[in-house]
Design an enzyme around this catalytic site. Structure first.
Site, PDB file in Angstrom:
ATOM      1  N   ARG A  30       4.020  31.281  16.207  1.00  9.25           N
ATOM      2  CA  ARG A  30       3.239  30.159  15.681  1.00  9.25           C
ATOM      3  C   ARG A  30       4.144  28.990  15.265  1.00  9.25           C
ATOM      4  NH1 ARG A  30       0.993  26.597  14.710  1.00  9.25           N
ATOM      5  NH2 ARG A  30      -0.950  26.162  13.639  1.00  9.25           N
ATOM      6  N   LYS A  31       5.459  29.229  15.253  1.00 10.84           N
ATOM      7  CA  LYS A  31       6.398  28.147  14.920  1.00 10.84           C
ATOM      8  C   LYS A  31       6.882  27.502  16.228  1.00 10.84           C
ATOM      9  CE  LYS A  31       5.736  30.110  11.059  1.00 10.84           C
ATOM     10  NZ  LYS A  31       5.297  30.312   9.902  1.00 10.84           N
ATOM     11  N   ILE A  32       7.803  26.535  16.140  1.00 11.15           N
ATOM     12  CA  ILE A  32       8.151  25.791  17.360  1.00 11.15           C
ATOM     13  C   ILE A  32       9.078  26.588  18.277  1.00 11.15           C
ATOM     14  CG2 ILE A  32       9.205  23.683  18.276  1.00 11.15           C
ATOM     15  CD1 ILE A  32       8.289  22.246  15.753  1.00 11.15           C
TER      16      ILE A  32
END
Ligand SMILES: *Cc1c(COP(=O)(O)O)cnc(C)c1O
Length: 383
Positions: free
Chosen positions: A188-190
């Site tokens: 869910r992070k970059i």
């Protein structure tokens, strides 16, 4: 393309993983060394170089990284640690793992990050550390909070889970603004490694302690033992943890690191496109980027005002019915069972308002402008 012609749902997020990642992971599988080894060491080296930190230590997640950071800052039983309630629950859980008590502090309604005045008001003789969160990628007021912390002799640690590549006063998050910063590589992070995290610090002693703690406090690493021509007998001077990253994850991370600036540039482009289009609606507030800060737009979150045509949940449902997936904004930890104590009642007006009125819109690297226009059209139709 209009929202009505959407054939499949637009997700709120989607990791960007290409052929290069596949090849890199396959190489590790074929090398015979899959646990923490040379790829992890290389990922740490390149990550430290990217953010501009002296040391980077890879761990199994940001949550376990936060736990180790707190232990390395000597946070333990009887201590209080200040943090926002407006954050993912892992922020507070890590404080509890360390045996300390999270004390929630309200946020600034413009940035959704810790309000320095509320931070100072919450300090007590038991306060040992302040865990600041760069929420959804926007740097918090590090200078103001560090100034308060130094006056009271309190440590500052950054929950930089979402803040890879974000900048504060022209410097990347992870540089020695504070004692330690912890990053997340959850999908869910970059930048993703499936699961994973990284701690950066300029303090060599702390880096060394964390390296040992993540590996049962063992006095020599597997890699050092493997490379030695002498037999090596290790010792375990304290209770440590198994919070290691694998070489498979690190291989993935090394490729993702090469893509990072491009991924952030794309997100910033799409974010500015959203903000331009959404500026026409007087019932919502697009995100802000204070001067001196660079937002990485890990998430693009809007806030509904009192004159919004629908409630937040109605809007999310209407959008989902039209094939657009959204998420409620950032949660409020003080409302969850393990933290919902009487003493918190009505103490976080801004946190309550933000958590009730915000929506995260779809934003991901491969999102097309057509897909983004569908989202914008949909909001227009529902206005
Ligand atoms: C995602 C997130 C975490 C947890 O990260 P993991 O790597 O999944 O453990 C912690 N804090 C914040 C603010 C986050 O957004």
């Amino acid at each position: 393309m209009s929202a009505a012609t959407l054939t499949k749902t637009i997700p709120v997020a989607r990791p960007f993983i290409g052929r290069e990642e596949e090849t890199a992971v396959l190489e590790v599988l074929r090398s015979g060394w899959v646990s923490q080894g040379p790829r992890v060491a290389e990922f740490e080296r390149q990550f430290a170089q990217y953010v501009g930190a002296a040391h980077a230590v890879a761990v199994s997640s940001c949550t376990t990284g936060l736990h180790l950071a707190l232990v390395a800052a000597d946070v333990g039983a009887g201590n209080e640690v200040l943090c926002p309630s407006l954050s993912f629950i892992a922020t507070a859980n890590a404080i509890r793992y360390a045996g300390a008590t999270p004390v929630f502090v309200d946020v600034d309604p413009a940035t959704y990050n810790l309000d320095p005045a509320c931070v100072e008001a919450a300090i007590t003789p038991r306060t040992k550390a302040i865990l600041i969160v760069h929420q959804i990628g926007l740097p918090a007021a590090i200078a103001e909070i560090s100034e308060i912390a130094s006056r009271y002799g309190v440590a500052v640690i950054e929950d930089a889970a979402c803040a890879i590549g974000s900048e504060y006063q022209g410097q990347r998050i992870g540089q020695p603004h504070t004692l330690m910063a912890c990053f997340s590589f959850h999908p869910r992070k970059i930048l993703t490694t499936g699961e994973g995290g990284m701690i950066t610090t300029s303090d060599e002693k702390i880096a060394d302690r964390i390296r040992k703690l993540r590996q049962h406090a063992m006095s020599v690493s597997d890699l050092a033992r493997h490379s030695s021509s002498q037999i090596v007998t290790e010792s375990y001077p304290e209770v440590g943890y198994n919070y290691r990253m694998t070489d498979m994850q690190a291989a993935l991370g090394l490729v993702q690191l090469q893509r990072l600036e491009e991924m952030i540039a794309r997100r910033r482009y799409l974010a500015s496109r959203y903000s331009e289009a959404l500026a026409h609606f007087d019932w919502l507030v697009p995100p802000v980027e204070p001067s001196g800060s660079r937002h990485n737009f890990q998430s693009y979150m809007i806030r509904l005002k009192d004159n919004a045509p629908l409630t937040r949940d109605q809007l999310m449902q209407e959008m989902l019915d039209r094939g657009i997936s959204t998420r409620r904004g950032i949660m409020a930890i003080h409302r969850e069972m393990p933290y919902s104590e009487e003493r918190w009642t009505n103490r976080f007006p801004e946190t309550d308002s933000v958590t009730d009125n915000c929506i995260i819109l779809p934003l991901f690297h491969t999102m097309t402008e057509e897909e983004q226009d569908c989202v914008i059209d949909c909001i227009r139709q529902l206005s």
